[in-house]
Design an enzyme around this catalytic site. Structure first.
Site, mmCIF file in Angstrom:
data_model
loop_
_atom_site.group_PDB
_atom_site.id
_atom_site.type_symbol
_atom_site.label_atom_id
_atom_site.label_comp_id
_atom_site.label_asym_id
_atom_site.label_seq_id
_atom_site.Cartn_x
_atom_site.Cartn_y
_atom_site.Cartn_z
ATOM 1 N N HIS A 41 -10.042 1.560 0.224
ATOM 2 C CA HIS A 41 -9.940 0.506 1.231
ATOM 3 C C HIS A 41 -11.082 0.565 2.249
ATOM 4 C CE1 HIS A 41 -7.916 -2.462 3.747
ATOM 5 N NE2 HIS A 41 -6.927 -2.535 2.878
ATOM 6 N N GLU B 3 -11.385 -4.262 -2.782
ATOM 7 C CA GLU B 3 -10.358 -3.350 -3.287
ATOM 8 C C GLU B 3 -10.095 -3.645 -4.752
ATOM 9 O OE1 GLU B 3 -6.977 -3.704 -0.403
ATOM 10 O OE2 GLU B 3 -8.505 -4.825 0.670
ATOM 11 N N HIS C 111 0.807 -1.238 0.000
ATOM 12 C CA HIS C 111 0.000 0.000 0.000
ATOM 13 C C HIS C 111 0.838 1.284 0.000
ATOM 14 C CE1 HIS C 111 -3.450 -2.512 0.321
ATOM 15 N NE2 HIS C 111 -3.557 -2.587 1.619
HETATM 16 C C1 GAL Z 1 -5.338 -5.508 2.386
HETATM 17 C C2 GAL Z 1 -4.259 -6.542 2.323
HETATM 18 C C3 GAL Z 1 -4.213 -7.211 3.668
HETATM 19 C C4 GAL Z 1 -3.962 -6.207 4.764
HETATM 20 C C5 GAL Z 1 -4.964 -5.083 4.669
HETATM 21 C C6 GAL Z 1 -4.673 -3.943 5.607
HETATM 22 O O1 GAL Z 1 -5.414 -4.848 1.175
HETATM 23 O O2 GAL Z 1 -4.492 -7.445 1.288
HETATM 24 O O3 GAL Z 1 -3.227 -8.229 3.665
HETATM 25 O O4 GAL Z 1 -2.652 -5.713 4.651
HETATM 26 O O5 GAL Z 1 -5.001 -4.554 3.382
HETATM 27 O O6 GAL Z 1 -4.688 -4.336 6.932
#
Ligand code: GAL
Length: 344
Positions: free
Chosen positions: A174, A308, A103
């Site tokens: 998200h 997402e 991210h």
């Molecule tokens: C998602 C990711 C997860 C975790 C989450 C944030 O996009 O796939 O593994 O990191 O974000 O807590």
């Protein structure tokens, strides 16, 4: 309507922008992280239910590390070994998920003040200048995220970006959804559908192996609505590695199309996800432990799920995965819609 959303640790004042449609559906978005803070939809008893997890102030968003409602970038999800090559040059990112970059890796887009522009009754555009070298990525990128609320109970999220040098770009939202209400507990009894015949297998670090695996006969099969809880504890590699659902589904079709749905029998609230992107991370909030949320809510494991939309994780290292390279001057333009309705 605009209200104050408190100050960040740097003393910046964040704002909350409210939009309401003719059905009374109301959303709120903040310039801090260009995040969706609220989405209140009428339930089958005509009671408004806020169906996204979030916090009460910009300061809480700054402290949080679970990306509630956030605009995530420059590249959402993971890049293996936190580095990549582009035009023969190696770029180093920050390893923030084991040896991988997740991210954005550092200086998260969701922890910055975006500039609110074009503030209208039913839409707001947030703008971010992400300079060359930002998070380790090449190219000065000019990025905007527009939220629009329509009378069809759609939250339209439109992403637009241009960079002056070749770079990577994979922006997502998200938001964590709980269609029984953000403070109602686990989503395990709510139903989900994902219009995908296959998913990208990943290793124990959540990096795709490159294999595209059919969902048929596996717990990853959401082609028909089923409860999120039905198969989530199955002894299946992907679920063990992800501690629940946390994978990229290879969405069927292309162009703007319905790629997923969710519904709560309790409230009658249902939603559909529409996007023009090829993939979607369906993440069941497996890493939520205890978050102090808005209005006194406490969010725990599986109290919300994320849809997402994205280019596949680690696509930069997989020749057969589309994206996420954006050439200099090329327009990155994608749209994702969260559309709601209520069933009696
Ligand atoms: C998602 C990711 C997860 C975790 C989450 C944030 O996009 O796939 O593994 O990191 O974000 O807590």
């Amino acid at each position: 309507m605009v209200s104050e959303f408190g100050k960040t640790s740097k003393g910046e004042s964040a704002k909350l922008y409210f939009m309401k449609n003719k059905n009374g559906m109301e959303i709120a978005v903040t310039d801090y992280g260009a995040a969706l803070v609220k989405a209140a939809v009428s339930d089958k008893d005509k009671k408004m239910q806020d169906v996204v997890l979030g916090y009460d102030s910009a300061a809480a968003y700054e402290k949080g590390d679970v990306y509630f409602g956030a605009s995530v970038g420059r590249v959402a999800n993971r890049i293996g070994d936190a580095s990549f090559e582009l035009n023969g040059k190696t770029y180093e990112l920050t390893a923030n998920a084991g040896v991988n970059s997740l991210h954005g890796g550092r200086d998260y887009y969701n922890k910055r003040m975006w500039k609110a522009e074009k503030i209208e009754d039913r839409s707001v555009t947030f703008h971010l200048c992400s300079p060359k070298g930002d998070q380790g990525y090449p190219g000065n990128a000019d990025i905007s995220v527009t939220y629009e609320l329509t009378d069809n109970n759609e939250i339209i999220i439109h992403y637009h970006a241009v960079s002056d040098a070749d770079t990577l770009m994979n922006l997502t939202n998200h938001s964590y959804f709980n269609l029984s209400g953000h403070a109602s507990g686990t989503v395990l009894k709510q139903e989900v559908m994902i219009a995908a015949d296959s998913f990208t297998r990943a290793d124990a670090e959540s990096i795709p192996t490159g294999e595209i695996v059919p969902v048929e006969g596996t717990p990853m099969d959401f082609r028909e609505y089923k409860t999120i809880g039905q198969d989530i504890e199955a002894d299946y590699e992907a679920l063990v590695f992800g501690m629940g659902y946390d994978h990229n589904w290879v969405l069927n079709g292309d162009g703007m199309r319905v790629v997923a749905g969710m519904r709560s029998k309790e409230t009658g609230i249902a939603m559909e996800v529409v996007t023009d992107l090829p993939g979607m991370q369906f993440y069941t909030g497996n890493f939520l432990i205890s978050e102090a949320g808005k209005e006194g809510a406490e969010y725990k494991k599986r109290h919300g799920v994320c849809f997402e939309t994205q280019y596949f994780p680690d696509a930069v290292h997989k020749e057969h995965f589309e994206g996420p390279v954006v050439r200099a001057g090329e327009v990155y333009d994608t749209t994702t819609v969260y559309r709601f309705h209520t069933e009696a």
